[in-house]
Design a protein around this motif. Structure first.
Motif, PDB file in Angstrom:
ATOM      1  N   TRP A 160     -26.062  48.864  32.301  1.00  0.00           N
ATOM      2  CA  TRP A 160     -24.709  48.634  32.147  1.00  0.00           C
ATOM      3  C   TRP A 160     -24.263  49.325  30.461  1.00  0.00           C
ATOM      4  O   TRP A 160     -23.271  49.665  30.352  1.00  0.00           O
TER       5      TRP A 160
ATOM      6  N   ASN B  55     -24.008  52.798  30.273  1.00  0.00           N
ATOM      7  CA  ASN B  55     -22.625  53.216  30.913  1.00  0.00           C
ATOM      8  C   ASN B  55     -21.533  53.033  30.036  1.00  0.00           C
ATOM      9  O   ASN B  55     -20.843  53.785  29.529  1.00  0.00           O
ATOM     10  N   SER B  56     -21.448  51.730  29.383  1.00  0.00           N
ATOM     11  CA  SER B  56     -20.561  51.444  28.412  1.00  0.00           C
ATOM     12  C   SER B  56     -20.516  52.325  27.372  1.00  0.00           C
ATOM     13  O   SER B  56     -19.274  52.960  26.809  1.00  0.00           O
TER      14      SER B  56
ATOM     15  N   ALA C 162     -17.387  54.723  26.396  1.00  0.00           N
ATOM     16  CA  ALA C 162     -16.768  54.499  24.934  1.00  0.00           C
ATOM     17  C   ALA C 162     -16.891  55.569  24.258  1.00  0.00           C
ATOM     18  O   ALA C 162     -15.856  55.997  23.585  1.00  0.00           O
TER      19      ALA C 162
ATOM     20  N   TRP D 135     -14.713  49.989  25.020  1.00  0.00           N
ATOM     21  CA  TRP D 135     -15.864  48.915  25.174  1.00  0.00           C
ATOM     22  C   TRP D 135     -15.729  47.918  25.862  1.00  0.00           C
ATOM     23  O   TRP D 135     -16.371  47.390  27.011  1.00  0.00           O
ATOM     24  N   ASN D 136     -14.372  47.177  25.858  1.00  0.00           N
ATOM     25  CA  ASN D 136     -13.684  46.156  26.271  1.00  0.00           C
ATOM     26  C   ASN D 136     -13.053  45.962  27.523  1.00  0.00           C
ATOM     27  O   ASN D 136     -12.511  45.200  28.093  1.00  0.00           O
TER      28      ASN D 136
ATOM     29  N   TYR E 243     -11.225  46.247  31.011  1.00  0.00           N
ATOM     30  CA  TYR E 243     -11.715  45.335  32.106  1.00  0.00           C
ATOM     31  C   TYR E 243     -11.019  45.979  33.565  1.00  0.00           C
ATOM     32  O   TYR E 243     -11.805  46.142  34.646  1.00  0.00           O
TER      33      TYR E 243
ATOM     34  N   THR F 183     -19.974  49.033  33.995  1.00  0.00           N
ATOM     35  CA  THR F 183     -19.933  49.244  32.459  1.00  0.00           C
ATOM     36  C   THR F 183     -20.340  47.642  32.174  1.00  0.00           C
ATOM     37  O   THR F 183     -20.319  46.971  33.105  1.00  0.00           O
ATOM     38  N   LEU F 184     -20.883  47.237  31.029  1.00  0.00           N
ATOM     39  CA  LEU F 184     -21.168  45.993  30.573  1.00  0.00           C
ATOM     40  C   LEU F 184     -20.155  44.962  31.023  1.00  0.00           C
ATOM     41  O   LEU F 184     -20.770  43.795  31.558  1.00  0.00           O
ATOM     42  N   THR F 185     -18.900  45.090  30.625  1.00  0.00           N
ATOM     43  CA  THR F 185     -17.933  44.022  31.050  1.00  0.00           C
ATOM     44  C   THR F 185     -17.679  43.765  32.461  1.00  0.00           C
ATOM     45  O   THR F 185     -17.673  42.706  32.970  1.00  0.00           O
TER      46      THR F 185
ATOM     47  N   SER G 218     -15.894  41.066  24.718  1.00  0.00           N
ATOM     48  CA  SER G 218     -15.141  41.461  25.809  1.00  0.00           C
ATOM     49  C   SER G 218     -14.727  40.418  26.512  1.00  0.00           C
ATOM     50  O   SER G 218     -15.331  39.265  26.471  1.00  0.00           O
TER      51      SER G 218
END
Lengths: 281, 307
Positions: free
Chosen positions: A75, A78-79, A83, A211-212, A214, A228-230, B131
């Protein structure tokens, strides 16, 4: 304290304000410290109590579990790809367009510019449903391009670069023009080097936002390997009810939050100006 | 061809006073890559969304043709949707003053070059880089009824902490607290930037007059940053109207729909129930509400400017 620049002695009001400031700072830091503490506690202890985080027993098991089983690395990768890709492309097209709008003239420029400025008012949510359908038709979901592209359309970066170019003295380019340099040559040799501060601002802003992000990844990246990480962390949160995994969840949060917090500590000054400068425009 | 003789026609051909060089269609190439993205990924879906909002388009049942205003009429009779509008407006009402007030308070206290101020600024801004999923993970644990941080602290005093996640009246305030904790950094920084624009001489004069700090604040500082106060309020209204992730992850809209915002309604209608026309209509209403709120605020700001 700045409320009274004229006052030199630390009086009662100053002390109350300082106490308020320290109290608030504790509220801001305590949850993070607590969560980091929990990440190092064994899950069976956390089942009973989450108090006494500074007392033993401690364990690194939660982090070992992440390394062994969690998809968090994928993840994160991917992020990063999303990004970085979004930042690079946003910088490229925004700088070109900002220059085009600020410094060149061509038929139809006014109307195009008005359109773009009006676009500033459009929120992501107003277009996300049809956009999702369009991307589904084009088979772009669960691809990096599909995750990167939608954000490129938002005019914020163009507007920021436009503002910046407006502030660059025209004489520099006019001098180059007198030397018969071509338009492109002027752009790349003379103008572009001047834009580094603005590029940094827009770059940091775009990276953090990507990055953030959602909503869009939530509906576009539906395959776990494209999370992604989120979104990946959001997916694991649904297991929250089965509290046996609190330590693991917290370790994951720490693991995911740490890189960006470290980046923040390193680039603090730039990040702060980028975000404040970006939004103030 | 000598350079000076070239310069003259260049100036004549120009219409935009700030532009450099000739007016030629070739220059449009500079904006072409962006305009392509803008048209395909923003203008087209915006138009498509408006069209969609007048269609009966359910992904599961198929396309049922145009239905006029029916989606909108249905929305106005949908208690869940109306509840989400109410929730969103309530959330904006409770969170925006907190952002403006606390952001300004912090900026006033931290507006100097000392190490102490820079340390505190890092703390209050730091959470903004996380996040939404990390923030909600942390706060769900803080709010956890039996073993949460809040309960641990309350327990030390023999109290029971309020349960923000399962009490209807507390769900949105609980989300507002998380949101302020998460992104107070932006308003704080905007206010700091504005405070630094105020000339120092003004304060020196006030110090000579022995003006109290309250007077300095009310009659010098606040009027000087009035525009920024309006700007921050407008930015925050726009941002908080878009509440989604926190509500989705902390309370999932509950309990009893008490914390479901409009964006979450759109998400559920469009991406869970796949009622695209219906979701698109809700999106248009959100868009209009946001535009209206932002314009109202700018108008209020201007009124104060004039008076």
């Amino acid at each position: 304290m700045v409320l009274g620049r004229g006052v030199k002695k630390l009086d009662l009001v100053d002390m109350l304000l300082l106490a308020a400031l320290v109290g608030l700072a504790i509220v801001w830091v305590a949850p993070i410290v607590w969560v980091i503490g929990l990440a190092f506690k064994p899950n069976d202890v956390l089942m009973r109590t989450t108090g006494g985080i500074f007392a033993p027993p401690f364990t690194g098991k939660n982090f070992r579990d992440i390394l062994a089983t969690s998809a968090v690395f994928g993840w994160m990768l991917n992020s990063f790809i999303v990004a970085i890709g979004q930042t690079f492309l946003t910088l490229a097209i925004s700088t070109l367009a900002g220059y085009g709008f600020a410094r060149t003239d061509f038929p139809g420029k006014r109307i195009a510019f008005i359109l773009v400025i009006a676009g500033l008012a459009v929120p992501e949510q107003a277009i996300i449903v049809p956009l999702h359908t369009m991307f589904a038709e084009a088979h772009l979901h669960n691809t990096y391009f599909g995750l990167i592209a939608p954000r490129l359309a938002f005019p914020f970066g163009v507007f920021l670069m436009y503002q910046y170019f407006k502030g660059v003295p025209r004489e520099i380019e006019e001098a180059a023009m007198l030397d018969n340099a071509s338009r492109l040559k002027i752009f790349f040799r003379v103008v572009l080097p001047l834009t580094v501060p603005a590029q940094a601002t827009l770059g940091i802003y775009t990276f953090l936002h990507a990055w953030n992000e959602y909503f869009w990844p939530l509906v576009s990246a539906t395959k776990p390997e494209m999370y992604t990480l989120t979104i990946g962390l959001a997916a694991t949160q649904t297991n929250f009810a089965q509290t046996e995994g609190i330590g693991f969840l917290m370790a994951q949060a720490v693991f995911a939050g740490l890189p960006i917090l470290i980046l923040y500590l390193f680039f603090q000054r730039h990040i702060v100006t980028a975000v404040a400068g970006g939004a103030g425009k | 061809m000598s350079a000076p003789s070239q310069a003259r026609p260049v100036r004549v051909a120009r219409r935009d006073a700030d532009a450099v060089g000739r007016r030629t269609a070739w220059n449009a190439l500079f904006i072409a890559p962006y305009m392509l993205a803008f048209l395909v990924l923003l203008v087209v879906p915006l138009g498509l969304g408006m069209w969609l909002s007048f269609q009966d388009y359910d992904m599961l049942a198929g396309y049922g043709g145009p239905v006029g205003w029916e989606n909108y009429e249905r929305l106005l009779g949908d208690r869940i949707f109306l509840g989400s509008v109410r929730n969103t407006i309530w959330f904006v009402i409770i969170s925006v003053p907190a952002f403006v007030g606390l952001g300004l308070f912090l900026a006033l206290l931290l507006n100097d070059d000392s190490r102490k101020s820079s340390f505190f600024r890092s703390i209050f801004f730091g959470s903004s880089v996380l996040s939404v999923t990390i923030v909600t993970l942390v706060w769900r644990l803080v709010y956890m009824p039996d073993r949460g941080l809040l309960q641990n602290i309350a327990g030390m005093f023999g109290l029971t902490a309020p349960n923000f996640m399962t009490t209807e009246a507390l769900a949105l305030p609980g989300i507002a607290i998380v949101t302020v904790w998460w992104i107070i950094g932006l308003p704080m920084m905007l206010f700091l930037a504005a405070l630094q624009q105020i000339p120092k001489e003004v304060y020196e004069a006030a110090a000579l007059d022995n003006a109290s700090r309250w007077r300095v604040l009310v009659s010098i500082t606040l009027p000087a940053i009035r525009r920024t106060i309006v700007l921050v309020a407008v930015i925050e209204v726009i941002l908080q109207f878009q509440l989604f992730g926190q509500a989705n992850l902390i309370t999932n809209g509950g309990p009893n729909n008490a914390s479901r915002p409009i964006v979450m309604f759109i998400y559920e209608a469009g991406f869970r129930d796949w009622m695209l026309g219906y979701a698109a209509a809700a999106s248009q209403i959100l868009f209009v509400l946001m535009l209206g709120a932002a314009m109202l605020q700018m108008w209020i700001g201007r009124q104060k400017d004039g008076g």
